[in-house]
Every structure is written in structure tokens, then in C-alpha cells.
Design an enzyme around this catalytic site. Structure first.
Site, short mmCIF file in Angstrom:
data_model
loop_
_atom_site.label_atom_id
_atom_site.label_comp_id
_atom_site.label_asym_id
_atom_site.label_seq_id
_atom_site.Cartn_x
_atom_site.Cartn_y
_atom_site.Cartn_z
N GLU A 36 0.81 -1.60 -0.04
CA GLU A 36 -0.11 -0.24 0.52
C GLU A 36 0.25 0.80 -0.10
O GLU A 36 0.17 2.21 -0.69
CB GLU A 36 -1.22 0.01 1.30
CG GLU A 36 -1.89 -1.01 1.49
CD GLU A 36 -1.83 -2.15 2.05
OE1 GLU A 36 -0.26 -2.55 1.83
OE2 GLU A 36 -2.36 -3.54 1.97
N PHE A 45 -11.54 -7.03 13.73
CA PHE A 45 -10.00 -8.24 13.16
C PHE A 45 -10.20 -6.44 11.83
O PHE A 45 -10.64 -6.17 11.10
CB PHE A 45 -10.39 -8.64 12.50
CG PHE A 45 -9.67 -9.62 11.08
CD1 PHE A 45 -8.28 -10.11 11.74
CD2 PHE A 45 -10.11 -10.08 10.17
CE1 PHE A 45 -7.12 -10.39 10.95
CE2 PHE A 45 -9.19 -10.50 9.36
CZ PHE A 45 -7.98 -11.02 9.59
N GLN A 46 -8.54 -6.64 12.06
CA GLN A 46 -8.39 -5.69 10.73
C GLN A 46 -8.57 -4.23 11.45
O GLN A 46 -8.62 -3.80 10.09
CB GLN A 46 -8.41 -6.23 9.73
CG GLN A 46 -7.58 -7.41 8.89
CD GLN A 46 -7.51 -7.41 7.79
OE1 GLN A 46 -8.33 -7.72 7.12
NE2 GLN A 46 -5.67 -7.56 7.34
N LYS A 58 -17.44 -0.82 6.03
CA LYS A 58 -18.09 -1.62 5.97
C LYS A 58 -19.61 -2.29 5.29
O LYS A 58 -19.75 -1.92 4.15
CB LYS A 58 -17.26 -3.18 5.74
CG LYS A 58 -17.89 -4.36 4.67
CD LYS A 58 -16.72 -5.05 4.66
CE LYS A 58 -17.22 -6.87 3.59
NZ LYS A 58 -16.83 -7.74 3.70
N MET A 118 24.99 8.36 1.37
CA MET A 118 23.84 9.73 1.87
C MET A 118 24.52 9.35 3.61
O MET A 118 25.02 10.24 4.03
CB MET A 118 23.04 10.21 1.80
CG MET A 118 22.77 11.96 2.40
SD MET A 118 24.05 12.92 1.48
CE MET A 118 22.87 13.61 0.05
C1 LIG Z 1 12.42 5.49 5.17
C2 LIG Z 1 13.95 5.72 5.09
N1 LIG Z 1 14.62 5.68 5.82
C3 LIG Z 1 16.07 5.96 6.01
C4 LIG Z 1 16.56 7.09 5.41
C5 LIG Z 1 17.84 7.91 6.15
N2 LIG Z 1 18.38 7.78 4.67
C6 LIG Z 1 19.08 8.72 3.78
S1 LIG Z 1 19.51 8.79 2.72
C7 LIG Z 1 19.99 6.77 3.59
C8 LIG Z 1 20.77 6.32 2.33
C9 LIG Z 1 20.61 5.75 0.95
O1 LIG Z 1 20.87 4.87 0.30
P1 LIG Z 1 20.77 4.40 -1.01
O2 LIG Z 1 19.89 3.95 -1.67
O3 LIG Z 1 21.78 3.94 -1.55
O4 LIG Z 1 21.15 6.06 -2.09
P2 LIG Z 1 22.54 6.78 -1.88
O5 LIG Z 1 23.03 7.61 -0.82
O6 LIG Z 1 24.08 5.80 -1.44
O7 LIG Z 1 22.74 7.01 -3.11
C10 LIG Z 1 19.45 7.00 4.11
C11 LIG Z 1 19.36 5.43 4.93
C12 LIG Z 1 15.43 8.01 4.31
N3 LIG Z 1 15.68 8.57 4.03
N4 LIG Z 1 14.42 6.93 4.54
#
Ligand SMILES: Cc1ncc(C[n+]2csc(CCOP(=O)(O)OP(=O)(O)O)c2C)c(N)n1
Ligand SMILES: [Mg+2]
Lengths: 186, 594
Positions: free
Chosen positions: B57, B119-120, B169, B488
Site C-alpha cells: 500500500e 479484526f483489522q 463496510k 548519504m
Molecule cells: C525510509 C527512509 N529511511 C531512512 C532514511 C535515511 N537515509 C537517507 S539517505 C539514506 C541512504 C540511501 O542509500 P541509497 O539508496 O543507496 O542511496 P545513496 O545515498 O547511496 O545514493 C538513508 C538511509 C530515509 N531517507 N528514508
């Protein structure tokens, strides 16, 4: 009773905390559709964005139009207060937001029910204080009274403070209701 | 188009479908379950609305966002109660932060069971109250049509956003009266579209005298519609002022335009950020002074008078005080602004602005996006540049992204010449946004090239939507800049946490080519710079979904960068800053910022 003691005065009891530097206190009137969840929405806005609520009252004021009026007393810097108004105003069920403090004179009233348990001198003294505050007795037993007192939050603070040594047991307050002075409506 | 204002009696489920049709909805992204079966039954019996079955979803919500952003129409989501609703929450918050119009319909347990831990059952209204613009629980079938139409009105008017209708529902089964979109009650929600003329006049006066003016534009221009982008272009040309934009606003002014300074903000261009810092009149159009944009607030554009145009009064004076606030729709205000500007003789301080452009040209000459190339390794910037080149050659492209370094490189190196072409999760920064968003975009633009610039870690958050792409024959291209790192995060750990790489290594990665094949997609792997162009061409030429595993330099950092808590004029350039410089540049009070 475990109520926080204010700092500013010896005779009057202050529930209202002292304002932080640069902050102001405002009373806002908010006209909303009385739909389910509207209060949760408003309260959620305040908690979610870290705004203060000092007092909040709500009741349906227009039964045919299903409108409620929320009165909220809040504090913050002028910038935050502007934000609060704008955030309230953009909510879907909100019809109007009025800042009663800054948009001209207004009256504020609160009602409290104050229970004291006492006998002898304390009982007589509490009745004297009641008269001085133009409060009334709404319940009595041989060893207790329930007083009803109406006025500004400060007056109620003062009343409660005076009742403390006279056997204060319980306080129930409505929170502030407020309305602008003069002929104009919201 | 809305039709049939006549009222008639039908079941709640029929009312849902009828309302969607009358609102002009063509596609619904959803996932069935017990509490929405009556609605799914009605979907089955008609063929005006296409239902796209996602695989989670969250994917439905992001796909609807991609659809909405690329078409300007609202996106519709249909999910079941409980887990269906909670899974959609991330997408709702994402849409709220980025002002995307979504209508999310959730099933709910029957009214007589609400509150009994059925439920749900979940308190969907309570859970989604802070992550929607508004939500409704419909307890009576007679209220359903009115609520459906109100929902479309609220989602799409003013500052757009997600709304949710929770439909028990029994309300779907019961009969009620249908009314058409034109017969609904006026809402208390009446956003102001026209800007105040005196304020617009004051803004024009400031613009006429400006020596160092700058347009700072955002997603609000795109939300206001293509007309607003056109008006912005005209006004920029008429004034000759430079323009920058937030991540969300890319494409409203063409990247090929000569007034374009590139994106601003934390990873924005040197010239845009310096111009922001030094400008004397800032014309903010549909942007909200987000912390990624302003950097240190007390050093933000200190010499400037600020004009702020926004449809949402709560965006004005939130973070930064506006000297001339203008509440109104960007399109309406720009139209009035241009008219007043022209009627006063289209005056600008030509000499001052010419000198300003000389200064800007010096900043441009820094070439802040230059990077060190390599013959042996694919630099991520190089990969994005080559992808951009190929997409330009192909023409008619849409780009979605995940979140991380790759997202910033995509924003820096891919040019957009028109609005609605760039979908990225800006406000919430949701990893996993890009694949489902690409699905939504491709559903709306079947013949266009749709590329998700992805990181390998983000891709793995919603990669199950590849199965959706295969089912609906959506030829989306997932271009993974695979650095085997949560890049990042790794960059911040390098710069701020003493190179202690705590859990930022993408361990146990799957073989993406094999994964592509398992899904029924094409897999392409590329490791060498000299084979990249051919591989990209192969990806674009393939008539079907592709997972492109582009193995890139693993330790590249994303520059330029304004370290947290720093001012625009303290930004760091890649080729000139080592890690040491940066960790020193970020002070302890900046380190608490994200
Ligand atoms: C749902 C979610 N969880 C954690 C983060 C924190 N976060 C930001 S960038 C990143 C790393 C992303 O890695 P990747 O997709 O391989 O991209 P890259 O930076 O290596 O290009 C994380 C964990 C986020 N932005 N979103
Ligand atoms: Mg990565």
C-alpha cells in the site's frame, strides 16, 4: 492539592506560569464546524507543533448550524502566535479565528467549583471570603461547602489561594470563555 | 467532466465509484482486503476506471503521487482497513510535505464494531489526522457522496495535499442518496487566490529599484499549473533577473534558460547560494524557506528585502520574516504582478542588475559541479551526466528518484525544461519513493521515457513494485547508482562522526540482473565508463521495464555542500574540500541538525 505556586504574588495564587522573555499571552476564539474529531484536530495541531495551551474550552454555540466555539489561551513569541493563527485558520472545519487579545477589548470569564472541608472558624472564614468574591454556595454539608465562583482567571486563582488554608479539597475549573466588547460578532 | 447533478439511490460502494467517475478519475492505485470488498466488486463491474494493483500500500500512495505530480490531477488510492491503511501512511505524509493532491479511500470495520478491537481494525482517522490535510469517517451512506466530492475539493484547492475517507463496510453495503459534484455544500475552506493589489504593487516597486534581485521559486509554481510556469518565464525574461529554485520547483523555469542559476540549498549550486546570500531583493514564489534551503537562519540573505508569494498563509513568516507578504495563488499573483510591472513601464535598475550579472558570472566560473573523472571507475556524477545526455537525445522524459546522494546528483546534473517532469520526495525524504512513483508516472504517460534514478538501498525498500510494472506493461527504467553503501549516511558519518561507518554498508546485496530476470524485467549491469553509453542506450531502447545496475565509485561525496548550521557563503566545494575541512566546518551546534 498539588498546584504549582506562582512567583509573582503573595496574596493571590497564580496558576498561570510567568511568561518567558519575548513571549506574549493571547486568547483566541475559533469558530469551527462541530464535526467529530474537530477538537482532536485542534489539540493535535498544538501538540504536534509544540505550541502551548494554557486553557481550552469548547462547546457547541449554534445548535442548528452545528458550530462550536473554541476558546484557547496560548503563549508564544509574536512570530509563533501568528503561526498558530495561520495554522488554525487553514484547517478545513475552521470558519474563523479571532485574536481577542490583540483585536480590541474583550472580556474573559472562567467558572470554578471549589470544595472546602472545614468546621468552626475556618468554616466561618470561608463564607466571608465567598461573600467578598461574590461566590455562591452550591452544595453544603455540616463539614463542607462547594462554592461557585466566576471571574477572570486571576480572580479564581486568588479565591483558590485564599481557600487553601481554609480546608481546600478540590477545584474544578471550566477554562476561559471570552468574547469581544462592543456590538460586533465574530 | 462532472455530470448528472440529479440525485438517485445507490449502495455506498456504487456511490464511491460514481463519485470517482464524476470527478473525472481514470486510475485508482490500490490493494484489496476484507473491508473494501464491496468497492472492489463495483470496480469489477465497470470499465471507466482502471485499477492498478500495487504490491504494497505504500506503493499505491507513491504511485498516486507520481501520477498526480506528472499530470496535475489528483491521485486516488484505495486500500483496506488496518494494515492496508497503516501501510499507506508514509505516502500520505510524503504527499502532505510536498503538497501533492491525493484522495485515499480506506475500508473500515462496520460501524457497529468500531472501537471493539475488531479484526483489522485500526483508528485510521486518528492515525492519519496529522498526516492528511483533512480526513473523514463516513458513518451514514447518505453522507458519502457529499464527503467524496468535498474530499476532491479540499485535496485540490489552496495548497494541495492528501485527504482520506474512512468508509466502514456496512456503509458500503447500505443504500443512500447520490448527489453530483455540483450539488455539494460550500466548504468553510475557502483559500484566497487573488493577491492583495497594494502588496503586489509594493513588490513591483521593490523589484524596480533592485540592484541584486533574485527569483527563488518552489513547488508552488508547479502546483499552480503550467500557466504559472509560463507566467514565471515571462516575468523572468521581462525583468532580466536571475532565478533559482528549490528541489521541488525544478522545471518551472527551463534549465536551458540563460537566467537559470541552478538549484539552491544544501547541495545546490555555488552561484545560486551565493546569489541568495548577497541579493538585495528576493522574490520568493511558492517556496517555504525550508531548512535545507536557508542554512543558518540568522545569516540567511542578510542584506535582502523579501517578497513572499504563497497560497498558504501559514508558510509566510514561519521561518523567515517577509517584508512584502502576498497570500494568493502563484498563477493569479504572477499575472497581476506582470501586469502592474508592465503598466508602470517595465522599469528595472539596468545598470545595477548588469553589475549583478557580472558578479554571478564570476560565481558561475567556479564550475561548482566539476568533479574528478576516471577512466577505470564510473563516477556517479558521470553516470548521471551520460544518462541525462541520452534522455535529452531521446526527448520526452520523466524522472523520479529515491533518496540519498543519487537524488542530489540527479537534481544537479539532469536538466528539466518543463514542469511536472521531475518527481522526488523532497519534504519527507522517503527512500522507496522512486519505483512506485515511476509506476504512477508511466501509467499516465504510456509512451514517454520514465527513469527512476535510484540508490541500491532505496530500491530495495519498494522493489516489489517491479512486479506491478511487469503486470501493467510499464517500461519504467530503474537506473541504480550502486555504491554498495547507504551513501548519504556514509557521507555524513565520514564528515561528522569520525569515519565510523555504523551500519551504512549495503551488505548481502542481491544480484540485480538476476532479480530483474526473476521479475520478468531486463537486467543490465555496467561497471566500466567506456561501456556506459551503450548500456544506457540499450536500456532506453528496451521495450519493457529494466533494472540497470550501475556500479559506481563507492566513496564519492556529494558536493557542493552547505554544512549544517552554516550560511550560504560558507558552502564547500568538492574538489577543494577534504573531509578534514568539513568536519572542522561543522560545529557542535550544527551537528545536532539533520
Ligand atoms: C525510509 C527512509 N529511511 C531512512 C532514511 C535515511 N537515509 C537517507 S539517505 C539514506 C541512504 C540511501 O542509500 P541509497 O539508496 O543507496 O542511496 P545513496 O545515498 O547511496 O545514493 C538513508 C538511509 C530515509 N531517507 N528514508
Ligand atoms: Mg547507495
Amino acid at each position: 492539592m498539588d498546584l504549582k505556586r506562582g512567583s509573582s504574588s503573595r496574596s493571590a495564587y497564580h496558576l498561570r506560569p510567568a511568561l518567558k522573555e519575548g513571549e506574549e499571552r493571547r486568547t483566541l476564539s475559533v469558530l469551527v464546524d462541530n464535526e467529530s474529531g474537530v477538537l482532536a484536530r485542534v489539540i493535535g495541531l498544538f501538540s504536534g507543533r509544540g505550541y502551548n495551551i494554557e486553557s481550552l474550552t469548547v462547546a457547541e454555540t449554534d445548535h442548528t448550524g452545528h458550530r462550536s466555539r473554541i476558546t484557547v489561551v496560548t503563549t508564544g513569541t509574536p512570530m509563533v502566535l501568528e503561526q498558530i493563527k495561520a495554522q488554525l485558520d487553514r484547517m478545513v472545519p475552521v470558519h474563523r479565528v479571532r485574536d481577542l487579545t490583540s483585536e480590541g477589548p474583550s472580556v474573559e470569564r472562567e467558572l470554578a467549583l471549589v470544595k472546602v472541608a472545614n468546621t468552626g472558624d475556618h468554616r466561618v472564614e470561608s463564607l466571608r471570603v465567598k461573600d467578598a468574591f461574590r461566590a455562591s454556595v452550591v452544595d453544603a454539608s455540616l463539614e463542607s461547602f462547594v462554592f461557585e465562583v466566576t471571574g477572570s482567571p486571576e480572580k479564581i486563582d486568588a479565591f483558590v489561594d485564599l481557600m487553601r488554608p481554609l480546608g481546600l479539597v478540590d477545584v474544578s475549573r471550566t477554562g476561559v470563555a471570552a468574547i469581544s466588547r462592543g456590538p460586533d460578532g465574530m | 467532466m462532472p455530470s448528472n447533478p440529479k440525485s438517485s439511490t445507490m449502495t455506498g460502494a456504487e456511490i464511491v465509484i460514481k463519485s470517482l467517475i464524476d470527478q473525472g478519475v481514470e486510475v485508482v492505485f490500490g490493494y484489496p482486503g476484507g473491508a473494501v470488498l464491496p468497492i472492489y466488486d463495483e470496480l469489477f463491474k465497470q470499465n471507466k476506471i482502471e485499477h492498478v494493483l500495487v504490491r504494497h500500500e505504500q506503493g499505491a500512495a507513491h504511485a498516486a503521487e507520481g501520477y498526480a505530480r506528472s499530470t496535475g490531477k489528483p491521485g486516488v488510492v484505495l486500500v483496506t482497513s488496518g494494515p492496508g491503511a497503516t501501510n499507506a501512511v508514509t505516502g500520505l505524509q510524503d504527499a502532505l510535505m510536498d503538497s501533492i493532491p491525493l484522495i485515499c479511500l480506506t475500508g473500515q470495520v462496520p460501524t457497529f464494531m468500531i472501537g471493539n478491537d475488531a479484526f483489522q481494525e485500526a483508528d485510521t482517522i486518528g492515525i492519519t489526522r496529522p498526516c492528511t490535510k483533512h480526513n473523514w469517517l463516513v458513518k451514514d451512506t447518505d453522507d458519502l457522496a457529499e464527503t467524496m466530492h468535498q474530499a476532491f475539493y479540499v485535496a485540490t484547492s489552496g495548497r494541495p495535499g492528501p485527504v482520506l475517507i474512512d468508509i466502514p463496510k456496512d456503509v458500503q453495503f447500505a443504500s443512500g442518496t447520490y448527489i453530483g459534484p455540483r450539488n455539494i455544500k460550500p466548504s468553510a475552506y475557502q483559500p484566497k487566490l487573488k493577491g492583495d493589489t497594494a502588496a503586489i504593487q509594493a513588490a513591483v516597486e521593490l523589484m524596480e529599484g533592485a540592484k541584486r534581485p533574485l527569483f527563488y521559486t518552489g513547488g508552488g509554481v508547479i502546483n499552480s499549473g503550467p500557466h504559472a510556469s509560463q507566467l514565471l518565464r515571462d516575468l523572468v525574461e521581462a525583468t532580466g533577473f536571475p532565478i533559482t529554485s528549490t528541489l521541488m520547483g525544478l522545471g518551472s523555469y527551463p534549465a536551458s534558460g540563460d537566467k537559470w542559476l541552478g538549484m539552491l540549498g544544501m547541495h545546490g549550486s555555488y552561484e545560486a547560494n551565493w546569489a541568495m546570500h548577497d541579493c538585495d531583493v528576493m522574490i520568493c514564489v511558492g517556496a517555504r524557506f525550508d531548512d535545507r534551503i536557508t542554512g543558518r537562519l540568522d545569516a540567511f540573505a542578510p542584506k535582502s528585502k523579501k517578497i513572499h508569494i504563497d497560497i498558504d498563509p501559514s508558510s509566510i513568516n514561519k521561518n523567515v520574516r517577509a517584508d512584502v507578504p502576498i497570500v494568493g495563488d502563484v498563477g493569479h499573483v504572477l499575472e497581476d504582478m506582470t501586469r502592474i510591472f508592465r503598466s508602470r513601464g517595465a522599469k528595472t535598475n539596468k545598470a545595477g542588475v548588469a553589475k549583478w550579472w557580472e558578479k554571478i558570472d564570476e560565481w558561475r566560473a567556479v564550475k561548482c559541479f566539476d568533479y574528478e573523472g576516471s577512466d577505470t571507475l564510473i563516477k556517479p556524477q558521470f553516470a548521471v551526466e551520460r544518462l541525462a545526455e541520452a534522455m535529452k537525445k531521446h526527448g520526452d522524459y520523466y524522472v523520479t528518484t529515491e533518496v540519498g546522494q543519487h537524488q542530489m546528483w540527479a537534481a544537479q546534473y539532469i536538466p528539466f525544461d518543463s514542469p511536472n517532469r521531475w518527481m522526488t520526495s523532497g519534504g519527507l525524504g522517503t527512500m522507496g519513493y522512486g519505483v512506485p512513483a515511476a509506476v504512477g508516472v508511466q501509467i499516465a504517460h504510456r509512451d514517454s521515457l520514465v527513469v527512476d534514478v535510484a540508490g541500491e538501498a532505496s530500491f530495495m525498500m519498494t522493489m516489489q513494485e517491479m512486479s506491478t510494472a511487469v503486470q501493467y506493461k510499464l517500461p519504467i527504467k530503474i537506473f541504480i547508482l550502486n555504491n554498495e553503501r547507504l551513501g548519504m549516511v556514509r557521507q555524513w558519518q565520514q564528515l561528522l562522526h569520525g569515519e565510523r561507518y555504523s551500519s551504512s554498508y549495503s551488505e548481502a546485496l542481491p544480484d540485480f540482473v538476476k532479480m530483474a530476470e526473476a521479475f520478468g524485467c531486463k537486467g543490465i549491469k555496467c561497471e566500466k565508463p567506456d561501456t556506459l553509453d551503450d548500456a544506457i542506450a540499450e536500456m532506453i531502447a528496451y521495450d519493457g521495464p529494466v533494472i540497470f545496475d550501475c556500479l559506481v565509485e563507492k566513496h564519492e561525496n556529494c558536493f557542493p555542500m552547505i554544512p549544517s548550521g552554516k550560511a550560504h557563503n560558507e558552502m564547500l566545494l568538492g574538489s577543494r574540500a577534504g573531509a578534514g575541512d568539513i568536519s572542522q566546518a561543522i560545529e557542535s551546534d550544527g551537528a545536532v541538525l539533520v
